[in-house]
Motif scaffolding. Structure first.
Motif, PDB file in Angstrom:
ATOM      1  N   ASP A  97       1.101  -1.312  -0.145  1.00 16.80           N
ATOM      2  CA  ASP A  97       0.405  -0.177  -0.301  1.00 16.80           C
ATOM      3  C   ASP A  97       1.016   1.503   0.058  1.00 16.80           C
ATOM      4  O   ASP A  97       1.514   1.577   0.737  1.00 16.80           O
ATOM      5  N   GLY A  98       0.799   1.881  -1.274  1.00 14.74           N
ATOM      6  CA  GLY A  98       2.438   3.222  -1.554  1.00 14.74           C
ATOM      7  C   GLY A  98       3.243   2.956  -1.844  1.00 14.74           C
ATOM      8  O   GLY A  98       3.715   4.232  -2.580  1.00 14.74           O
ATOM      9  N   PRO A  99       3.751   1.678  -2.389  1.00  7.88           N
ATOM     10  CA  PRO A  99       5.355   1.417  -3.025  1.00  7.88           C
ATOM     11  C   PRO A  99       5.034   1.944  -4.583  1.00  7.88           C
ATOM     12  O   PRO A  99       3.309   1.783  -4.994  1.00  7.88           O
ATOM     13  N   TRP A 100       5.866   2.165  -5.218  1.00 10.03           N
ATOM     14  CA  TRP A 100       6.014   1.712  -7.050  1.00 10.03           C
ATOM     15  C   TRP A 100       5.800   0.252  -7.242  1.00 10.03           C
ATOM     16  O   TRP A 100       6.862  -0.576  -6.299  1.00 10.03           O
ATOM     17  N   VAL A 101       5.004   0.235  -8.503  1.00 11.48           N
ATOM     18  CA  VAL A 101       4.737  -0.966  -8.479  1.00 11.48           C
ATOM     19  C   VAL A 101       4.943  -1.184 -10.054  1.00 11.48           C
ATOM     20  O   VAL A 101       4.461   0.155 -11.095  1.00 11.48           O
ATOM     21  N   GLU A 102       4.346  -1.815 -10.883  1.00 12.70           N
ATOM     22  CA  GLU A 102       4.756  -2.288 -11.911  1.00 12.70           C
ATOM     23  C   GLU A 102       3.715  -3.437 -11.628  1.00 12.70           C
ATOM     24  O   GLU A 102       3.668  -5.020 -11.471  1.00 12.70           O
ATOM     25  N   VAL A 103       2.827  -3.035 -13.499  1.00  9.63           N
ATOM     26  CA  VAL A 103       1.680  -3.693 -13.398  1.00  9.63           C
ATOM     27  C   VAL A 103       1.384  -4.739 -15.136  1.00  9.63           C
ATOM     28  O   VAL A 103       1.547  -3.309 -15.666  1.00  9.63           O
TER      29      VAL A 103
END
Length: 117
Positions: A97-103
């Protein structure tokens, strides 16, 4: 249709629900018909910048992930908010909840809908 944004471009399905021509500039709503599946199609990002790009037959969205109280997820990509359902089998951990991610989503499952402001 190739969609160009401030954070990248990709070929996606253009949904002409508003009778808009595909030429020129448009405000669009992104629709991604895939659920967030942690360690499946979603992972922590190596960079802390928004991006939209193609990777083979997939579109990759990099942004900040927020989990909602009702079990959904919102990905903020370059100022755009993309709403996702969360796959119960791949529920994100608390630290997601809150981090940088790649989807990653199959190109055929990504579309944009033009609208007027």
């Amino acid at each position: 249709m190739r969609v160009r944004t401030e954070v990248g471009s990709a070929v996606v399905v253009w949904r002409d629900g508003a009778g808009e021509a595909a030429e020129g500039q448009h405000h669009v709503e992104w629709t991604v018909d895939e659920d967030i599946a942690w360690a499946g199609n979603t992972r922590m990002a190596a960079a802390s910048t928004s991006e939209v790009r193609e990777d083979g037959s997939h579109i990759v969205f990099r942004g900040r992930l927020s989990l909602t109280e009702d079990g959904a997820a919102v990905l903020e990509v370059g100022g755009a908010l993309i709403l996702f359902d969360v796959d119960p089998a791949g529920t994100p951990p608390d630290y997601a909840d809150g981090p940088w991610v790649e989807v990653r989503a199959a190109r055929s499952r990504v579309s944009v809908w033009p609208y007027r402001c």
